[in-house]
Scaffold this motif. Structure first.
Motif, PDB file in Angstrom:
ATOM      1  N   GLY A 124       0.834  -1.195   0.000  1.00  0.00           N
ATOM      2  CA  GLY A 124       0.000   0.000   0.000  1.00  0.00           C
ATOM      3  C   GLY A 124       0.863   1.236   0.000  1.00  0.00           C
ATOM      4  O   GLY A 124       2.096   1.156  -0.076  1.00  0.00           O
ATOM      5  N   PRO A 125       0.240   2.403   0.097  1.00  0.00           N
ATOM      6  CA  PRO A 125       1.022   3.650   0.107  1.00  0.00           C
ATOM      7  C   PRO A 125       1.925   3.766   1.320  1.00  0.00           C
ATOM      8  O   PRO A 125       2.807   4.633   1.353  1.00  0.00           O
ATOM      9  N   TRP A 126       1.724   2.923   2.332  1.00  0.00           N
ATOM     10  CA  TRP A 126       2.586   2.948   3.507  1.00  0.00           C
ATOM     11  C   TRP A 126       3.914   2.227   3.265  1.00  0.00           C
ATOM     12  O   TRP A 126       4.865   2.413   4.017  1.00  0.00           O
ATOM     13  N   THR A 127       3.997   1.395   2.229  1.00  0.00           N
ATOM     14  CA  THR A 127       5.212   0.608   1.993  1.00  0.00           C
ATOM     15  C   THR A 127       6.458   1.464   1.794  1.00  0.00           C
ATOM     16  O   THR A 127       7.489   1.206   2.429  1.00  0.00           O
ATOM     17  N   PRO A 128       6.430   2.509   0.934  1.00  0.00           N
ATOM     18  CA  PRO A 128       7.636   3.338   0.810  1.00  0.00           C
ATOM     19  C   PRO A 128       8.051   3.990   2.123  1.00  0.00           C
ATOM     20  O   PRO A 128       9.247   4.146   2.391  1.00  0.00           O
ATOM     21  N   TRP A 129       7.076   4.365   2.955  1.00  0.00           N
ATOM     22  CA  TRP A 129       7.408   4.956   4.246  1.00  0.00           C
ATOM     23  C   TRP A 129       8.091   3.939   5.149  1.00  0.00           C
ATOM     24  O   TRP A 129       9.032   4.268   5.880  1.00  0.00           O
ATOM     25  N   GLN A 130       7.617   2.695   5.131  1.00  0.00           N
ATOM     26  CA  GLN A 130       8.263   1.645   5.921  1.00  0.00           C
ATOM     27  C   GLN A 130       9.665   1.361   5.399  1.00  0.00           C
ATOM     28  O   GLN A 130      10.595   1.146   6.186  1.00  0.00           O
ATOM     29  N   MET A 131       9.827   1.344   4.081  1.00  0.00           N
ATOM     30  CA  MET A 131      11.145   1.148   3.495  1.00  0.00           C
ATOM     31  C   MET A 131      12.097   2.244   3.941  1.00  0.00           C
ATOM     32  O   MET A 131      13.257   1.990   4.294  1.00  0.00           O
ATOM     33  N   PHE A 132      11.595   3.472   3.940  1.00  0.00           N
ATOM     34  CA  PHE A 132      12.423   4.615   4.342  1.00  0.00           C
ATOM     35  C   PHE A 132      12.775   4.533   5.824  1.00  0.00           C
ATOM     36  O   PHE A 132      13.932   4.725   6.218  1.00  0.00           O
ATOM     37  N   ALA A 133      11.783   4.245   6.678  1.00  0.00           N
ATOM     38  CA  ALA A 133      12.005   4.234   8.122  1.00  0.00           C
ATOM     39  C   ALA A 133      12.966   3.122   8.530  1.00  0.00           C
ATOM     40  O   ALA A 133      13.914   3.354   9.288  1.00  0.00           O
ATOM     41  N   TRP A 134      12.717   1.904   8.058  1.00  0.00           N
ATOM     42  CA  TRP A 134      13.609   0.794   8.417  1.00  0.00           C
ATOM     43  C   TRP A 134      14.976   0.947   7.765  1.00  0.00           C
ATOM     44  O   TRP A 134      15.998   0.602   8.365  1.00  0.00           O
ATOM     45  N   GLY A 135      15.013   1.471   6.546  1.00  0.00           N
ATOM     46  CA  GLY A 135      16.301   1.725   5.917  1.00  0.00           C
ATOM     47  C   GLY A 135      17.118   2.735   6.700  1.00  0.00           C
ATOM     48  O   GLY A 135      18.323   2.571   6.898  1.00  0.00           O
ATOM     49  N   LEU A 136      16.459   3.786   7.176  1.00  0.00           N
ATOM     50  CA  LEU A 136      17.160   4.813   7.938  1.00  0.00           C
ATOM     51  C   LEU A 136      17.637   4.267   9.282  1.00  0.00           C
ATOM     52  O   LEU A 136      18.693   4.674   9.777  1.00  0.00           O
ATOM     53  N   ALA A 137      16.884   3.340   9.875  1.00  0.00           N
ATOM     54  CA  ALA A 137      17.317   2.718  11.130  1.00  0.00           C
ATOM     55  C   ALA A 137      18.627   1.966  10.925  1.00  0.00           C
ATOM     56  O   ALA A 137      19.568   2.091  11.725  1.00  0.00           O
ATOM     57  N   GLY A 138      18.709   1.177   9.849  1.00  0.00           N
ATOM     58  CA  GLY A 138      19.942   0.463   9.561  1.00  0.00           C
ATOM     59  C   GLY A 138      21.082   1.388   9.199  1.00  0.00           C
ATOM     60  O   GLY A 138      22.234   1.154   9.580  1.00  0.00           O
ATOM     61  N   TYR A 139      20.757   2.454   8.489  1.00  0.00           N
ATOM     62  CA  TYR A 139      21.786   3.401   8.061  1.00  0.00           C
ATOM     63  C   TYR A 139      22.409   4.123   9.254  1.00  0.00           C
ATOM     64  O   TYR A 139      23.633   4.211   9.374  1.00  0.00           O
ATOM     65  N   THR A 140      21.577   4.639  10.143  1.00  0.00           N
ATOM     66  CA  THR A 140      22.099   5.359  11.311  1.00  0.00           C
ATOM     67  C   THR A 140      22.829   4.412  12.258  1.00  0.00           C
ATOM     68  O   THR A 140      23.817   4.808  12.891  1.00  0.00           O
ATOM     69  N   ALA A 141      22.367   3.159  12.354  1.00  0.00           N
ATOM     70  CA  ALA A 141      23.074   2.181  13.184  1.00  0.00           C
ATOM     71  C   ALA A 141      24.486   1.959  12.668  1.00  0.00           C
ATOM     72  O   ALA A 141      25.444   1.879  13.455  1.00  0.00           O
ATOM     73  N   GLY A 142      24.622   1.870  11.345  1.00  0.00           N
ATOM     74  CA  GLY A 142      25.949   1.688  10.756  1.00  0.00           C
ATOM     75  C   GLY A 142      26.861   2.869  11.009  1.00  0.00           C
ATOM     76  O   GLY A 142      28.032   2.703  11.355  1.00  0.00           O
ATOM     77  N   LEU A 143      26.339   4.076  10.859  1.00  0.00           N
ATOM     78  CA  LEU A 143      27.158   5.268  11.075  1.00  0.00           C
ATOM     79  C   LEU A 143      27.623   5.372  12.524  1.00  0.00           C
ATOM     80  O   LEU A 143      28.803   5.619  12.801  1.00  0.00           O
ATOM     81  N   TRP A 202       6.881   7.589  14.552  1.00  0.00           N
ATOM     82  CA  TRP A 202       6.711   9.010  14.229  1.00  0.00           C
ATOM     83  C   TRP A 202       6.857   9.259  12.736  1.00  0.00           C
ATOM     84  O   TRP A 202       6.151  10.098  12.165  1.00  0.00           O
ATOM     85  N   ILE A 203       7.773   8.532  12.093  1.00  0.00           N
ATOM     86  CA  ILE A 203       7.915   8.660  10.647  1.00  0.00           C
ATOM     87  C   ILE A 203       6.662   8.147   9.939  1.00  0.00           C
ATOM     88  O   ILE A 203       6.157   8.778   9.000  1.00  0.00           O
ATOM     89  N   MET A 204       6.140   7.014  10.395  1.00  0.00           N
ATOM     90  CA  MET A 204       4.939   6.455   9.773  1.00  0.00           C
ATOM     91  C   MET A 204       3.730   7.363   9.982  1.00  0.00           C
ATOM     92  O   MET A 204       2.832   7.428   9.138  1.00  0.00           O
ATOM     93  N   ASN A 205       3.694   8.087  11.090  1.00  0.00           N
ATOM     94  CA  ASN A 205       2.582   9.007  11.340  1.00  0.00           C
ATOM     95  C   ASN A 205       2.535  10.148  10.334  1.00  0.00           C
ATOM     96  O   ASN A 205       1.480  10.769  10.145  1.00  0.00           O
ATOM     97  N   LEU A 206       3.669  10.412   9.692  1.00  0.00           N
ATOM     98  CA  LEU A 206       3.699  11.497   8.705  1.00  0.00           C
ATOM     99  C   LEU A 206       2.746  11.235   7.544  1.00  0.00           C
ATOM    100  O   LEU A 206       2.305  12.172   6.876  1.00  0.00           O
TER     101      LEU A 206
END
Length: 248
Positions: free
Chosen positions: A121-140, A167-171
């Motif tokens: 659904g339209p929420w999928t890109p937001w989930q991709m972004f949120a979980w991707g950002l979680a992994g990205y910031t963890a790596g940094l 909070w990201i998904m609430n956007l």
């Protein structure tokens, strides 16, 4: 030798571009479509950076396996207790061990694949972004400050992302509220209503990272060192060339 633009300058330009697009689109278009487009645009720099690096077959297979583990583990938990999911745990550990880019890809792919079973659904890109950002910031964080690899800091980081993810998904709803009546009270009520669900997600991250985090990190580190898979970049290490000589 070609000179590269500073990362902070590129990030600032992209942030300004996304903000300008958001302001322009909010005044003229559909809020739901706006959100999806902006999220997809924000993924482009990460995907391009990942694609520019040469990858061996075993590295791609490893990323696929990690994403598959995260995706499959989400399904039974989603049926029993939505929000209590090990996906964020797998994504964060992937970023900690294999780097920010790998963490981003595992997070984004996990959301896309798991939604093949749970519903796209339209929420999928937001989930991709949120979980991707979680992994990205963890790596940094983990690669610049080894302190974040320890059990308690890692668990605290997971708790923070339990709330940040929500909070990201609430956007997705905030954009719609804002285009209709500019109601700050409605937005505050929305975030307040989501706190119990965010708390469940944060609790899941605390449990999985606190109990299994160090063991998973040790296991994946052994794989990385033995096969030389997904070596970290100088950019992720803050430009410290000595890292290559110590670990390369």
């Amino acid at each position: 030798m070609k000179s590269r633009l500073p990362a902070w300058l590129v990030a600032g330009v992209l942030a300004a571009l996304y903000l300008g697009l958001a302001v322009f689109a909010l005044k003229r278009g559909n809020s739901l479509l706006i959100g999806v487009v902006l999220v997809l645009l924000s993924m482009i720099p990460f995907l391009l950076r990942f694609e520019r690096r040469e990858r061996q077959a075993r590295e791609l297979v490893l990323l696929a396996v990690l994403a598959a583990i995260a995706s499959v583990s989400r399904i039974p938990f989603a049926a029993l207790l939505p929000g209590f999911t090990p996906v964020t745990f797998v994504v964060i550990v992937s970023g900690v061990v294999f780097g920010a880019e790998a963490g981003w890809m595992v997070g984004a792919v996990s959301a896309l694949v798991s939604n093949l079973f749970l519903g796209q659904g339209p929420w999928t890109p937001w989930q991709m972004f949120a979980w991707g950002l979680a992994g990205y910031t963890a790596g940094l964080l983990a690669h610049r400050r080894p302190f974040w690899r320890r059990r308690m800091p890692l668990a605290a980081f997971g708790v923070c992302w339990g709330f940040l993810y929500g909070w990201i998904m609430n956007l997705t709803l905030v954009l719609d509220f804002w285009t209709r009546d500019h109601s700050w009270s409605a937005i505050a009520a929305l975030y307040a209503a989501g706190l119990p669900f965010d708390g469940v997600h944060a609790g899941a991250n605390l449990f999985f990272l606190g109990v299994f985090g160090p063991a998973w990190i040790a296991l994946l580190e052994r794989y990385r060192r033995k096969y030389g898979a997904l070596q970290r970049t100088l950019w992720e290490e803050g430009g410290d060339a000595s890292w290559v000589h110590r670990n390369g």
